[in-house]
Write a protein that holds these residues in place. Structure first.
Motif, short mmCIF file in Angstrom:
data_model
loop_
_atom_site.label_atom_id
_atom_site.label_comp_id
_atom_site.label_asym_id
_atom_site.label_seq_id
_atom_site.Cartn_x
_atom_site.Cartn_y
_atom_site.Cartn_z
N ARG A 128 46.24 30.32 30.22
CA ARG A 128 46.94 31.14 31.22
C ARG A 128 48.00 32.04 30.58
O ARG A 128 48.25 33.14 31.05
CB ARG A 128 47.59 30.25 32.28
CG ARG A 128 46.61 29.71 33.30
CD ARG A 128 47.30 29.08 34.50
NE ARG A 128 48.01 27.86 34.20
CZ ARG A 128 47.48 26.63 34.28
NH1 ARG A 128 46.23 26.47 34.65
NH2 ARG A 128 48.21 25.58 33.99
N LEU A 129 48.63 31.56 29.50
CA LEU A 129 49.69 32.33 28.84
C LEU A 129 49.14 33.30 27.79
O LEU A 129 49.92 34.02 27.15
CB LEU A 129 50.68 31.37 28.17
CG LEU A 129 51.55 30.55 29.12
CD1 LEU A 129 52.33 29.49 28.36
CD2 LEU A 129 52.48 31.46 29.92
N ALA A 152 39.08 22.78 35.06
CA ALA A 152 39.39 22.79 36.50
C ALA A 152 40.87 23.09 36.71
O ALA A 152 41.73 22.52 36.05
CB ALA A 152 39.02 21.46 37.13
N GLY A 153 41.14 24.02 37.61
CA GLY A 153 42.52 24.39 37.90
C GLY A 153 43.05 25.51 37.03
O GLY A 153 44.23 25.85 37.12
N LEU A 154 42.20 26.10 36.19
CA LEU A 154 42.65 27.20 35.34
C LEU A 154 43.21 28.34 36.19
O LEU A 154 44.23 28.94 35.87
CB LEU A 154 41.50 27.69 34.45
CG LEU A 154 41.80 28.84 33.51
CD1 LEU A 154 42.92 28.48 32.54
CD2 LEU A 154 40.55 29.24 32.75
N GLY A 155 42.54 28.63 37.30
CA GLY A 155 43.07 29.58 38.26
C GLY A 155 42.97 31.04 37.90
O GLY A 155 43.57 31.88 38.57
N GLN A 156 42.21 31.37 36.88
CA GLN A 156 42.02 32.78 36.55
C GLN A 156 40.74 32.96 35.75
O GLN A 156 40.21 32.00 35.17
CB GLN A 156 43.20 33.34 35.77
CG GLN A 156 43.35 32.78 34.36
CD GLN A 156 44.63 33.25 33.69
OE1 GLN A 156 45.71 32.89 34.13
NE2 GLN A 156 44.50 34.03 32.65
N ARG A 177 35.24 33.61 21.28
CA ARG A 177 36.51 34.32 21.12
C ARG A 177 37.00 34.65 22.53
O ARG A 177 36.23 35.10 23.38
CB ARG A 177 36.34 35.60 20.32
CG ARG A 177 37.63 36.43 20.20
CD ARG A 177 37.45 37.71 19.40
NE ARG A 177 37.13 37.39 18.02
CZ ARG A 177 36.01 37.78 17.39
NH1 ARG A 177 35.10 38.52 17.99
NH2 ARG A 177 35.79 37.44 16.14
N VAL A 178 38.30 34.47 22.76
CA VAL A 178 38.91 34.87 24.03
C VAL A 178 39.17 36.37 23.95
O VAL A 178 39.82 36.85 23.03
CB VAL A 178 40.22 34.10 24.28
CG1 VAL A 178 40.91 34.60 25.55
CG2 VAL A 178 39.95 32.60 24.38
N LEU A 179 38.65 37.10 24.93
CA LEU A 179 38.85 38.55 24.98
C LEU A 179 40.13 38.86 25.74
O LEU A 179 40.39 38.30 26.80
CB LEU A 179 37.66 39.24 25.63
CG LEU A 179 36.32 39.04 24.90
CD1 LEU A 179 35.20 39.73 25.68
CD2 LEU A 179 36.40 39.59 23.48
#
Length: 180
Positions: A128-129, A152-156, A177-179
């Motif tokens: 999230r950050l 679960a609960g990531l919310g985005q 990889r996180v984009l």
């Protein structure tokens, strides 16, 4: 500069553990040397770990990251101050309520190696950050139906780029990889 990774073994339905926190489903599966090699390559690159502290802020045998095999600095999230603990050539530093600080400390300690994030809550907070660079998931061929979820609960929504996949006897190994 350190690469921050979520490194987890999960079930095909995305659980880290059963509802009581048990992980016995991880053990006793058929294995191939190639499975072990994937995990060993990841472990060889880890220079620091960020995880959650237990309620008593002690270091119990069953709670050692990577079973105590890695001798790297470990940063544990907590809600109250605690002096660092030295155990088996590993320093466990407690960080109060600031996951970004814990990741920054771990990144500095890791240098050009990887910082491994352990646990669903820690991983979700860092995602999230925007603190996560890659996901390294070892997926076991089992469905628990319920349990403790990694995401679960990531919310985005978070977009990923596949970097590597492999499958052998006991697991499917996924690296993304996180984009940003």
């Amino acid at each position: 500069m350190a690469t921050v990774i979520v490194h987890a073994t999960i079930t095909l339905d995305g659980f880290l553990a059963d509802p009581d926190g048990g992980v016995d489903w991880m053990f006793g599966r058929p294995s191939a040397p190639e499975d072990d090699a994937v995990v060993e390559r990841v472990m060889a690159r880890i220079g620091a770990v960020v995880g959650g502290a237990n309620r008593s802020q002690t270091i119990e045998d069953g709670e050692l990251p990577y079973g105590g095999m890695l001798k790297v600095p470990v940063y544990l999230m907590t809600h109250r101050p605690h002096d660092p603990i030295e155990r088996d050539d590993t320093t466990y530093t407690f960080v109060v309520d600031d996951i970004a600080e814990a990741v920054a400390l771990a990144s500095a300690a890791a240098g050009d190696r990887w910082v491994s994030l352990l646990g669903g809550s820690i991983s979700r907070q860092c995602l999230r950050l925007g603190l996560v660079d890659e996901l390294h998931l070892d997926v076991a061929p089992v469905l628990l139906g319920e349990g403790i979820s990694l995401f679960a609960g990531l919310g985005q929504r978070i977009e990923l780029e596949r970097l590597e996949t492999s499958a052998y006897a006991s697991e499917t190994h996924l690296r993304y990889r996180v984009l940003r």
